[in-house]
Design a protein around this motif. Sequence first.
Motif, PDB file in Angstrom:
ATOM      1  N   THR A 145       5.653 -19.122  44.200  1.00 49.38           N
ATOM      2  CA  THR A 145       6.910 -18.697  44.809  1.00 49.38           C
ATOM      3  C   THR A 145       8.094 -19.097  43.944  1.00 49.38           C
ATOM      4  OG1 THR A 145       5.968 -19.028  47.017  1.00 49.38           O
ATOM      5  CG2 THR A 145       8.357 -18.842  46.881  1.00 49.38           C
ATOM      6  N   VAL A 146       9.056 -18.197  43.829  1.00 50.41           N
ATOM      7  CA  VAL A 146      10.336 -18.526  43.208  1.00 50.41           C
ATOM      8  C   VAL A 146      11.418 -18.322  44.267  1.00 50.41           C
ATOM      9  CG1 VAL A 146       9.634 -17.980  40.862  1.00 50.41           C
ATOM     10  CG2 VAL A 146      10.577 -16.173  42.298  1.00 50.41           C
ATOM     11  N   GLY A 147      12.441 -19.148  44.240  1.00 51.86           N
ATOM     12  CA  GLY A 147      13.474 -19.078  45.258  1.00 51.86           C
ATOM     13  C   GLY A 147      14.853 -19.291  44.678  1.00 51.86           C
ATOM     14  N   VAL A 148      15.842 -18.749  45.361  1.00 52.92           N
ATOM     15  CA  VAL A 148      17.234 -18.890  44.970  1.00 52.92           C
ATOM     16  C   VAL A 148      18.033 -19.319  46.195  1.00 52.92           C
ATOM     17  CG1 VAL A 148      19.280 -17.733  44.032  1.00 52.92           C
ATOM     18  CG2 VAL A 148      16.999 -17.065  43.232  1.00 52.92           C
ATOM     19  N   VAL A 149      18.906 -20.302  46.016  1.00 55.14           N
ATOM     20  CA  VAL A 149      19.803 -20.738  47.084  1.00 55.14           C
ATOM     21  C   VAL A 149      21.234 -20.583  46.581  1.00 55.14           C
ATOM     22  CG1 VAL A 149      20.533 -22.617  48.589  1.00 55.14           C
ATOM     23  CG2 VAL A 149      18.114 -22.381  47.975  1.00 55.14           C
ATOM     24  N   MET A 150      22.008 -19.793  47.298  1.00 50.69           N
ATOM     25  CA  MET A 150      23.420 -19.600  46.961  1.00 50.69           C
ATOM     26  C   MET A 150      24.253 -20.204  48.082  1.00 50.69           C
ATOM     27  SD  MET A 150      25.447 -16.104  45.890  1.00 50.69           S
ATOM     28  CE  MET A 150      24.952 -15.222  47.382  1.00 50.69           C
ATOM     29  N   SER A 151      25.121 -21.142  47.737  1.00 52.85           N
ATOM     30  CA  SER A 151      25.895 -21.829  48.760  1.00 52.85           C
ATOM     31  C   SER A 151      27.392 -21.638  48.537  1.00 52.85           C
ATOM     32  CB  SER A 151      25.559 -23.327  48.777  1.00 52.85           C
ATOM     33  OG  SER A 151      25.810 -23.929  47.520  1.00 52.85           O
ATOM     34  N   PHE A 152      28.106 -21.502  49.646  1.00 50.90           N
ATOM     35  CA  PHE A 152      29.562 -21.358  49.636  1.00 50.90           C
ATOM     36  C   PHE A 152      30.149 -22.504  50.463  1.00 50.90           C
ATOM     37  CE2 PHE A 152      27.648 -17.196  49.376  1.00 50.90           C
ATOM     38  CZ  PHE A 152      28.377 -16.536  48.400  1.00 50.90           C
ATOM     39  N   ARG A 153      31.223 -23.099  49.970  1.00 56.87           N
ATOM     40  CA  ARG A 153      31.888 -24.173  50.689  1.00 56.87           C
ATOM     41  C   ARG A 153      33.353 -23.822  50.894  1.00 56.87           C
ATOM     42  NH1 ARG A 153      31.111 -30.075  48.341  1.00 56.87           N
ATOM     43  NH2 ARG A 153      28.996 -29.565  49.029  1.00 56.87           N
ATOM     44  N   GLN A 154      33.822 -24.060  52.118  1.00 57.96           N
ATOM     45  CA  GLN A 154      35.205 -23.746  52.445  1.00 57.96           C
ATOM     46  C   GLN A 154      35.837 -24.909  53.199  1.00 57.96           C
ATOM     47  OE1 GLN A 154      35.694 -20.181  54.751  1.00 57.96           O
ATOM     48  NE2 GLN A 154      37.931 -20.178  54.601  1.00 57.96           N
ATOM     49  N   GLU A 155      37.032 -25.341  52.735  1.00 60.11           N
ATOM     50  CA  GLU A 155      37.774 -26.411  53.389  1.00 60.11           C
ATOM     51  C   GLU A 155      38.886 -25.794  54.227  1.00 60.11           C
ATOM     52  OE1 GLU A 155      37.215 -29.599  53.293  1.00 60.11           O
ATOM     53  OE2 GLU A 155      35.828 -29.893  51.606  1.00 60.11           O
ATOM     54  N   GLY A 156      38.811 -25.967  55.543  1.00 65.20           N
ATOM     55  CA  GLY A 156      39.856 -25.468  56.424  1.00 65.20           C
ATOM     56  C   GLY A 156      40.105 -23.978  56.259  1.00 65.20           C
ATOM     57  N   ASP A 157      41.384 -23.631  56.061  1.00 67.88           N
ATOM     58  CA  ASP A 157      41.772 -22.228  55.917  1.00 67.88           C
ATOM     59  C   ASP A 157      41.823 -21.782  54.460  1.00 67.88           C
ATOM     60  OD1 ASP A 157      42.054 -21.995  58.668  1.00 67.88           O
ATOM     61  OD2 ASP A 157      44.142 -22.685  58.614  1.00 67.88           O
TER      62      ASP A 157
ATOM     63  N   ILE B 166      24.774 -21.717  42.631  1.00 65.59           N
ATOM     64  CA  ILE B 166      23.439 -21.128  42.593  1.00 65.59           C
ATOM     65  C   ILE B 166      22.422 -22.187  42.191  1.00 65.59           C
ATOM     66  CG2 ILE B 166      21.977 -19.318  41.635  1.00 65.59           C
ATOM     67  CD1 ILE B 166      24.225 -18.154  43.199  1.00 65.59           C
ATOM     68  N   ARG B 167      21.344 -22.290  42.961  1.00 64.66           N
ATOM     69  CA  ARG B 167      20.250 -23.193  42.625  1.00 64.66           C
ATOM     70  C   ARG B 167      18.955 -22.393  42.575  1.00 64.66           C
ATOM     71  NH1 ARG B 167      23.149 -26.222  46.553  1.00 64.66           N
ATOM     72  NH2 ARG B 167      24.016 -28.197  45.758  1.00 64.66           N
ATOM     73  N   TYR B 168      18.118 -22.705  41.584  1.00 60.27           N
ATOM     74  CA  TYR B 168      16.840 -22.022  41.410  1.00 60.27           C
ATOM     75  C   TYR B 168      15.692 -22.982  41.705  1.00 60.27           C
ATOM     76  CZ  TYR B 168      19.713 -18.713  38.731  1.00 60.27           C
ATOM     77  OH  TYR B 168      20.689 -17.816  38.338  1.00 60.27           O
ATOM     78  N   TYR B 169      14.591 -22.442  42.256  1.00 60.83           N
ATOM     79  CA  TYR B 169      13.433 -23.264  42.604  1.00 60.83           C
ATOM     80  C   TYR B 169      12.129 -22.548  42.249  1.00 60.83           C
ATOM     81  CZ  TYR B 169      16.636 -26.044  45.472  1.00 60.83           C
ATOM     82  OH  TYR B 169      17.674 -26.834  45.905  1.00 60.83           O
ATOM     83  N   ILE B 170      11.135 -23.355  41.884  1.00 59.77           N
ATOM     84  CA  ILE B 170       9.769 -22.850  41.745  1.00 59.77           C
ATOM     85  C   ILE B 170       8.867 -23.687  42.642  1.00 59.77           C
ATOM     86  CG2 ILE B 170      10.086 -21.984  39.393  1.00 59.77           C
ATOM     87  CD1 ILE B 170       8.589 -24.486  38.393  1.00 59.77           C
ATOM     88  N   SER B 171       7.801 -23.066  43.171  1.00 57.10           N
ATOM     89  CA  SER B 171       6.910 -23.797  44.067  1.00 57.10           C
ATOM     90  C   SER B 171       5.485 -23.279  43.937  1.00 57.10           C
ATOM     91  CB  SER B 171       7.377 -23.648  45.514  1.00 57.10           C
ATOM     92  OG  SER B 171       6.510 -24.363  46.391  1.00 57.10           O
ATOM     93  N   SER B 172       4.556 -24.193  44.161  1.00 54.52           N
ATOM     94  CA  SER B 172       3.135 -23.824  44.199  1.00 54.52           C
ATOM     95  C   SER B 172       2.718 -23.427  45.604  1.00 54.52           C
ATOM     96  CB  SER B 172       2.274 -24.996  43.723  1.00 54.52           C
ATOM     97  OG  SER B 172       2.466 -26.138  44.562  1.00 54.52           O
ATOM     98  N   ALA B 173       3.628 -23.570  46.574  1.00 57.24           N
ATOM     99  CA  ALA B 173       3.329 -23.185  47.956  1.00 57.24           C
ATOM    100  C   ALA B 173       3.846 -21.779  48.220  1.00 57.24           C
ATOM    101  CB  ALA B 173       3.979 -24.171  48.930  1.00 57.24           C
ATOM    102  N   GLU B 174       3.229 -21.113  49.177  1.00 53.12           N
ATOM    103  CA  GLU B 174       3.710 -19.802  49.598  1.00 53.12           C
ATOM    104  C   GLU B 174       4.794 -20.026  50.648  1.00 53.12           C
ATOM    105  OE1 GLU B 174       0.307 -17.632  50.881  1.00 53.12           O
ATOM    106  OE2 GLU B 174      -0.445 -17.291  48.851  1.00 53.12           O
TER     107      GLU B 174
END
Length: 325
Positions: A259-271, A279-287
């Motif tokens: 499995t390959v995975g991508v995590v995209m995160s957004f951060r917002q302070e107040g208004d 962007i973070r990338y991951y590899i895994s031996s699990a399904e």
Amino acid sequence: MLTPSLMHHLSIVPDFRQAWKVQHQLSDILFLTVCAVICGAEGWDEIEDFGHAKLDFLRQYGDFEAGVPSHDTLARVMALVNADQLQTAFAEWMKACHDVTAGAVVAIDGKTLRGSYCRGKGKGAIHMVSAFSAANGVVLGQVKTGEKSNEITAIPELLKLLNLQGCLVTIDAMGCQKKIATQVLQKGADYLLSVKENQPALADAFEAAFPMSKVVNFEGDAYVTDEKNRGRQETRYHIVSDITEDFQHLSYEWPGLKTVGVVMSFRQEGDEAPESPMIRYYISSAELSAMKLAEAARQHWFVENDPLQDGIQGDTLSPIADGSL
């Protein structure tokens, strides 16, 4: 079946003192020190005070015929103890009394211990690589390294100490190494490794397979989390995929890669406008499903950023093992 006690495991550590000079059993000293540090003692004086306050409790498990050792005796004897053997004894006890369940996340993370650097004594900071049971918040084992760059050599030593059958082992980019991935699989576990520029072939494959346009319009398995805390909102978008053509040539180099995975995160302070996505990338031996990736990544980040890991839990074994209390 009864679990072997901490005293049982500590009694295996050899005592190199001259027998005719021994007043306090080594197992008593080790048991007192470990119990005191787990309860928050931060120096030899505090360990001695703990012993006097809890002597009745200590005598339920040890001899303590001569009472509580002085802080000077504690420091002197602990300086003679083989740190590796003590570390192994502690890890074996943790292994015996803590059962990890199938699929449980074990997060491996390195930290520099607060207050361990002393310029006046020419003493460098202590850096520990620890394995945490994310679900239960306990340290399963620790290995001390000279500096953060030595995590690559410390992680294999730590893996040798652990019972990881059926677990999902999460490691940051420093530990994204083929040999470490192989060792995790040999322990009967699966790996989830963060990918950065230290593995350029993997990083290039991710950039080719998952350009921003594809990530935001992904048609496969995706999962979104949204958290609000003290006026800050963080949204994370998780996607997972089987091995695509961009990774085919790498799947032979990375054992068990599924499995390959991508995590995209957004951060917002107040208004304010949201920050640029991370962007973070991951590899895994699990399904992994996208939801499971989200859960595992979050548990690892929690351990990585938990301030308690810089305190008592992070210190549980290291200052005992090297006599630095």
